[in-house]
Design a protein around this motif. Structure first.
Motif, mmCIF file in Angstrom:
data_model
loop_
_atom_site.group_PDB
_atom_site.id
_atom_site.type_symbol
_atom_site.label_atom_id
_atom_site.label_comp_id
_atom_site.label_asym_id
_atom_site.label_seq_id
_atom_site.Cartn_x
_atom_site.Cartn_y
_atom_site.Cartn_z
ATOM 1 N N LYS A 165 0.839 -1.202 0.000
ATOM 2 C CA LYS A 165 0.000 0.000 0.000
ATOM 3 C C LYS A 165 0.874 1.252 0.000
ATOM 4 C CE LYS A 165 -4.429 -0.250 -0.286
ATOM 5 N NZ LYS A 165 -4.216 -0.331 -1.720
ATOM 6 N N THR A 166 0.740 2.028 -1.045
ATOM 7 C CA THR A 166 1.481 3.285 -1.127
ATOM 8 C C THR A 166 0.752 4.334 -0.292
ATOM 9 O OG1 THR A 166 1.395 2.672 -3.438
ATOM 10 C CG2 THR A 166 2.813 4.530 -2.858
ATOM 11 N N ILE A 167 1.491 5.252 0.267
ATOM 12 C CA ILE A 167 0.879 6.320 1.044
ATOM 13 C C ILE A 167 0.865 7.610 0.223
ATOM 14 C CG2 ILE A 167 0.949 7.629 3.205
ATOM 15 C CD1 ILE A 167 0.595 4.580 3.609
ATOM 16 N N GLY A 168 -0.287 8.257 0.207
ATOM 17 C CA GLY A 168 -0.396 9.552 -0.458
ATOM 18 C C GLY A 168 -0.588 9.453 -1.953
ATOM 19 N N VAL A 169 -0.811 10.594 -2.557
ATOM 20 C CA VAL A 169 -1.035 10.663 -3.997
ATOM 21 C C VAL A 169 0.298 10.736 -4.718
ATOM 22 C CG1 VAL A 169 -1.969 12.089 -5.851
ATOM 23 C CG2 VAL A 169 -3.263 11.784 -3.741
ATOM 24 N N ASP A 170 0.412 9.948 -5.766
ATOM 25 C CA ASP A 170 1.670 9.970 -6.496
ATOM 26 C C ASP A 170 1.405 9.765 -7.985
ATOM 27 O OD1 ASP A 170 4.889 8.500 -5.625
ATOM 28 O OD2 ASP A 170 4.360 10.288 -6.740
ATOM 29 N N PHE A 171 2.400 10.077 -8.788
ATOM 30 C CA PHE A 171 2.254 9.820 -10.219
ATOM 31 C C PHE A 171 3.586 9.420 -10.831
ATOM 32 C CE2 PHE A 171 3.429 14.295 -10.155
ATOM 33 C CZ PHE A 171 4.273 14.433 -11.240
ATOM 34 N N LEU A 172 3.508 8.762 -11.959
ATOM 35 C CA LEU A 172 4.694 8.428 -12.752
ATOM 36 C C LEU A 172 4.513 9.023 -14.145
ATOM 37 C CD1 LEU A 172 5.365 4.646 -11.931
ATOM 38 C CD2 LEU A 172 6.684 6.631 -11.162
ATOM 39 N N GLU A 173 5.631 9.258 -14.825
ATOM 40 C CA GLU A 173 5.589 9.853 -16.156
ATOM 41 C C GLU A 173 6.025 8.865 -17.218
ATOM 42 O OE1 GLU A 173 6.989 14.347 -14.885
ATOM 43 O OE2 GLU A 173 8.316 13.086 -16.101
ATOM 44 N N LYS A 174 5.508 9.083 -18.419
ATOM 45 C CA LYS A 174 5.949 8.273 -19.547
ATOM 46 C C LYS A 174 5.799 9.079 -20.832
ATOM 47 C CE LYS A 174 5.605 4.178 -22.118
ATOM 48 N NZ LYS A 174 6.488 3.042 -22.199
ATOM 49 N N TRP A 202 -1.601 9.335 -12.703
ATOM 50 C CA TRP A 202 -1.863 9.591 -11.285
ATOM 51 C C TRP A 202 -2.527 8.418 -10.600
ATOM 52 C CZ3 TRP A 202 -1.463 14.336 -8.334
ATOM 53 C CH2 TRP A 202 -0.652 15.282 -8.973
ATOM 54 N N ASP A 203 -1.982 8.107 -9.443
ATOM 55 C CA ASP A 203 -2.408 6.964 -8.637
ATOM 56 C C ASP A 203 -2.953 7.462 -7.299
ATOM 57 O OD1 ASP A 203 -2.664 4.577 -7.363
ATOM 58 O OD2 ASP A 203 -0.534 4.073 -7.402
ATOM 59 N N THR A 204 -4.226 7.166 -7.019
ATOM 60 C CA THR A 204 -4.811 7.634 -5.744
ATOM 61 C C THR A 204 -4.299 6.874 -4.543
ATOM 62 O OG1 THR A 204 -6.685 6.196 -6.186
ATOM 63 C CG2 THR A 204 -7.021 8.560 -6.504
ATOM 64 N N ALA A 205 -3.764 5.686 -4.762
ATOM 65 C CA ALA A 205 -3.143 4.913 -3.688
ATOM 66 C C ALA A 205 -4.024 4.768 -2.451
ATOM 67 C CB ALA A 205 -1.806 5.539 -3.304
ATOM 68 N N GLY A 206 -5.301 4.494 -2.674
ATOM 69 C CA GLY A 206 -6.190 4.189 -1.569
ATOM 70 C C GLY A 206 -6.614 5.376 -0.727
ATOM 71 N N GLN A 207 -6.386 6.578 -1.243
ATOM 72 C CA GLN A 207 -6.764 7.773 -0.477
ATOM 73 C C GLN A 207 -8.111 8.330 -0.943
ATOM 74 O OE1 GLN A 207 -4.450 9.058 2.078
ATOM 75 N NE2 GLN A 207 -3.913 6.948 1.627
ATOM 76 N N GLU A 208 -8.891 7.492 -1.665
ATOM 77 C CA GLU A 208 -10.083 7.968 -2.345
ATOM 78 C C GLU A 208 -11.111 8.596 -1.405
ATOM 79 O OE1 GLU A 208 -8.754 4.953 -2.658
ATOM 80 O OE2 GLU A 208 -8.427 4.543 -4.789
ATOM 81 N N GLU A 209 -11.082 8.206 -0.140
ATOM 82 C CA GLU A 209 -12.119 8.692 0.763
ATOM 83 C C GLU A 209 -11.891 10.128 1.224
ATOM 84 O OE1 GLU A 209 -9.638 5.863 3.421
ATOM 85 O OE2 GLU A 209 -9.891 6.273 1.282
ATOM 86 N N PHE A 210 -10.690 10.663 0.980
ATOM 87 C CA PHE A 210 -10.416 12.029 1.424
ATOM 88 C C PHE A 210 -10.677 13.006 0.286
ATOM 89 C CE2 PHE A 210 -7.582 9.257 3.923
ATOM 90 C CZ PHE A 210 -8.130 9.478 5.168
ATOM 91 N N ASP A 211 -11.746 13.796 0.430
ATOM 92 C CA ASP A 211 -12.197 14.660 -0.654
ATOM 93 C C ASP A 211 -11.175 15.689 -1.099
ATOM 94 O OD1 ASP A 211 -14.513 13.658 -1.526
ATOM 95 O OD2 ASP A 211 -15.803 15.265 -0.781
ATOM 96 N N SER A 212 -10.419 16.239 -0.135
ATOM 97 C CA SER A 212 -9.443 17.272 -0.500
ATOM 98 C C SER A 212 -8.353 16.670 -1.383
ATOM 99 C CB SER A 212 -8.827 17.887 0.750
ATOM 100 O OG SER A 212 -8.262 16.870 1.544
ATOM 101 N N ILE A 213 -7.972 15.435 -1.075
ATOM 102 C CA ILE A 213 -6.966 14.747 -1.882
ATOM 103 C C ILE A 213 -7.540 14.437 -3.258
ATOM 104 C CG2 ILE A 213 -5.606 12.617 -2.103
ATOM 105 C CD1 ILE A 213 -5.234 12.689 0.924
ATOM 106 N N THR A 214 -8.779 13.975 -3.277
ATOM 107 C CA THR A 214 -9.445 13.649 -4.530
ATOM 108 C C THR A 214 -9.420 14.841 -5.491
ATOM 109 O OG1 THR A 214 -10.875 12.124 -3.385
ATOM 110 C CG2 THR A 214 -11.589 12.814 -5.548
#
Ligand code: GDP
Length: 170
Positions: free
Chosen positions: A36-45, A61-73
């Motif tokens: 489980k990754t913590i926080g919002v992250d992304f990779l480039e290609k 962009w990968d939400t990494a299981g933070q979907e329930e937090f609206d501000s992060i969303t």
């Protein structure tokens, strides 16, 4: 010199393979470990776009299981040009949640290009969603439907190529 940047979201319930999909596409790596990754992250290609005859930079962009937090969303969805809506072959709830994910993307981003992805097709012997059900959902939502295996690298590049073409040509 200048390269166009496109933000692409990968959304869906936890465990469907979002992090794995992004890692496979951007780094061509896969691991079976569930980390489980913590926080919002992304990779480039960097992706070559045929219709433009040039490269664009995809930011996945990968939400990494933070979907329930609206501000992060909000931060996560802001400025996205396309989205992958993913469910898993072995997770019925993830399939039933697709319409909600679609509405959520539309609420934050408007009607951006999207694709419906069934991941983990290597586990079809454990499938809890039938082929007919998946195709009916694709018809209902009007989304192009891809069957994917991130583990084997099947249909991963195809989905992002499809979405990039739509995103740069609208
Ligand atoms: P996320 O929560 O949506 O980001 O899902 P993860 O990327 O963390 O993946 C969840 C689990 O599914 C991990 O153990 C992955 O190794 C596994 N997984 C991802 N894609 C596939 C696939 O195509 N086939 C199989 N068998 N497992 C997969």
């Amino acid at each position: 010199d200048f390269e166009r940047e496109i933000k692409v979201l990968v959304v869906g319930n936890g465990g469907v393979g979002k992090t794995s999909m992004i890692k496979r596409f951007c780094k061509n790596l896969f691991t079976d470990e569930y980390k489980k990754t913590i926080g919002v992250d992304f990779l480039e290609k960097t992706q070559y776009v045929k219709s433009l005859g040039e490269d664009v930079k995809l930011m996945l962009w990968d939400t990494a299981g933070q979907e329930e937090f609206d501000s992060i969303t909000r931060t996560y969805y802001r400025g996205a040009a396309a989205a992958v809506l993913a469910f898993s072959t072995t997770d019925r709830q993830s399939f039933e949640a697709i319409s909600q994910w679609k509405r959520k993307v539309e609420a934050e981003c408007g009607s951006i290009p999207m694709a419906l992805v069934q991941n983990k097709v290597d586990l079809l012997d454990q499938a809890v969603v039938t082929k007919a059900e998946a195709e009916a959902l694709a018809n209902k939502t009007g989304l192009k439907f891809y069957r994917m295996c991130v583990k084997k690298g099947l249909n991963v590049g195809e989905v992002f190529e499809y979405l990039t073409e739509l995103a740069v040509n609208r």
